[in-house]
Design an enzyme around this catalytic site. Structure first.
Site, mmCIF file in Angstrom:
data_model
loop_
_atom_site.group_PDB
_atom_site.id
_atom_site.type_symbol
_atom_site.label_atom_id
_atom_site.label_comp_id
_atom_site.label_asym_id
_atom_site.label_seq_id
_atom_site.Cartn_x
_atom_site.Cartn_y
_atom_site.Cartn_z
ATOM 1 N N TYR A 69 24.052 20.305 -6.145
ATOM 2 C CA TYR A 69 22.811 20.676 -6.824
ATOM 3 C C TYR A 69 22.844 20.445 -8.333
ATOM 4 O O TYR A 69 21.784 20.402 -8.964
ATOM 5 C CB TYR A 69 22.484 22.149 -6.562
ATOM 6 C CG TYR A 69 22.008 22.428 -5.161
ATOM 7 C CD1 TYR A 69 20.649 22.432 -4.839
ATOM 8 C CD2 TYR A 69 22.919 22.685 -4.141
ATOM 9 C CE1 TYR A 69 20.216 22.687 -3.559
ATOM 10 C CE2 TYR A 69 22.495 22.944 -2.848
ATOM 11 C CZ TYR A 69 21.144 22.947 -2.556
ATOM 12 O OH TYR A 69 20.717 23.190 -1.278
ATOM 13 N N ASP A 81 25.946 28.965 1.618
ATOM 14 C CA ASP A 81 26.847 28.143 2.437
ATOM 15 C C ASP A 81 27.180 26.788 1.816
ATOM 16 O O ASP A 81 28.006 26.047 2.351
ATOM 17 C CB ASP A 81 26.261 27.936 3.839
ATOM 18 C CG ASP A 81 24.951 27.151 3.839
ATOM 19 O OD1 ASP A 81 24.496 26.727 2.762
ATOM 20 O OD2 ASP A 81 24.373 26.960 4.921
#
Length: 442
Positions: free
Chosen positions: A264, A173
């Site tokens: 990330y 997600d």
């Protein structure tokens, strides 16, 4: 609309993300035409909080739907049409070790990146393989929509183990969360944007954002990020660590202005900086245990005591729940919509290995994902992704072969570690911590 009545099972029913999925499902009741919802978890007590809330929710909003929660595999999987999977092998106790052991050795301690992701990946693979085998025993044609982290390692391992199974779809997600934030920054509905994207899971970049007129809004987005920073759409509901994570997107765009990265990517570009910012004594696992987990269980219990879900604040971030339900609806009704999901490369990114599991934009319908071609990527991005692919592949091979050497190679290759002596110390500590979960490494 596909009028076949369906059964949907949520694996990891005791997850604090389950209420969001359940609430999203109530909005898709007619479109998905489900007649039965089952929560499945091996932790009966943990699932009880969510299960009782779910009973109440469906009794109020979808009273004709059979809703139950169970620890019985056959009850959960038999005649299922869709499996939503979000298991966490070892729970938050093991996540805490995933994060703290690497930090104590002076490297990134994070749930899906670096050594923590490695440890979690070896745990997840065992249970995910068992889950797929169990599902196929009772429902050979069910779609398995998988959220289980670390998704890159899990997806690579499942593809190797179940090469011919075309009804396993690995999703994340975070691209949707990013698009929601991007939409807020640009002042547009994120669903009106057609993204171009390439990478591996938790390691990718937006290369274009096209509106309905075909205009690429990425240049405008980069300017706004550099002027005003980057934050999640639901910033007021996020823990501080998540706000810090989103904020570093600005640094990455300033340093590498060609594309807009996933949040990330910062762990791989700035590992020393990120390590210094993390507290080995209080990590995100502690933040979740003392914050989100406690809040969700309390609010579920309060709703049950009150006898109604009306006015309940248990669901805050809808992206996680909305995405998996929307994808099931898209498959069920062959809507052929675009999503960023994980698929085997096979030439999509032409200068990456064929068996890499890439995360790219795909048209999704009842035949599964049909990916958009990316072509060659530049040497900087290729170098980063080749390195990460090598780490992911060696991790999976270490699992299947029980190879200590390949496990050490994987950790040494990972950009958050790079030093082989550190990698060996971390690996030896993780082996002890994960004795009940990992295969024996020789």
């Amino acid at each position: 609309m596909n009028l076949k009545e369906t059964k949907i099972t949520i694996v990891g029913g005791g997850s604090t993300w389950t209420p969001g999925i359940l609430k999203a499902m109530t909005r898709y009741k007619e479109s998905l035409s489900f007649k039965e919802i089952v929560l499945y978890d091996i932790n009966e007590e943990r699932q009880r909080h969510i299960g009782e809330f779910g009973k109440l929710l469906f009794n109020e909003l979808c009273p004709d739907v059979k809703f139950e929660y169970t620890t019985d595999k056959e009850l959960a999987y038999k005649n299922a049409d869709y499996i939503f999977c979000q298991m966490r092998t070892g729970g938050y106790k093991m996540r805490e070790l995933d994060e703290k052991i690497p930090l104590e050795e002076g490297v990134i301690g994070q749930e899906t990146c670096g050594a923590g992701g490695f440890a979690y990946g070896l745990r997840s693979l065992r249970d995910m393989i068992e889950m797929v085998e169990d599902v196929r025993k009772y429902s050979k044609d069910a779609w398995i929509l998988n959220y289980t982290n670390p998704a890159a390692i899990v997806a690579y391992g499942l593809t190797k183990k179940f090469k011919e199974d075309k009804r396993i779809l690995n999703i994340c997600d975070q691209p949707i969360n990013m698009l929601m934030s991007i939409g807020k920054i640009l002042g547009v509905d994120e669903q009106s944007l057609e993204p171009s994207y390439f990478g591996l899971n938790h390691f990718g970049w937006f290369t274009g954002l096209y509106n309905k007129d075909g205009q690429d809004l990425l240049p405008e987005l980069k300017e706004k990020i550099l002027q005003k920073g980057f934050s999640p759409k639901d910033a007021e509901q996020r823990d501080k660590s998540w706000l810090d994570t989103y904020a570093l997107v600005e640094d990455m765009v300033r340093d590498f202005p060609e594309y807009v990265p996933s949040t990330y990517v910062q762990y791989y570009l700035y590992p020393e900086y990120k390590t210094k910012k993390l507290d080995p004594k209080y990590t995100r696992a502690n933040e979740v245990i003392n914050g989100r987990e406690k809040r969700v269980f309390e609010e579920c219990d309060n709703a049950v005591k009150a006898g109604t879900t009306l006015g309940s604040n248990v669901v805050h971030n809808d992206a996680h729940g909305e995405m998996i339900v929307e994808i099931a609806d898209t498959i069920h009704n062959n809507k052929e919509k675009t999503y960023i999901v994980m698929v085997e490369n096979n030439g999509i990114v032409s200068n990456l290995p064929k068996d890499a599991i890439v995360e790219v934009a795909c048209v999704l319908g009842n035949r599964g994902p049909i990916p958009f071609h990316v072509g060659e990527i530049d040497v900087f991005y290729k170098g980063l992704l080749e390195n990460q692919y090598g780490y992911e592949r060696l991790t999976v091979e270490a699992f299947f072969e029980g190879s200590y050497t390949k496990a050490l190679q994987a950790l040494t290759l990972n950009r958050t570690i790079v030093d082989a002596k550190k990698a060996r110390r971390i690996l030896d500590r993780l082996i002890k911590a994960n004795k009940a979960y990992w295969p024996e490494l020789k």
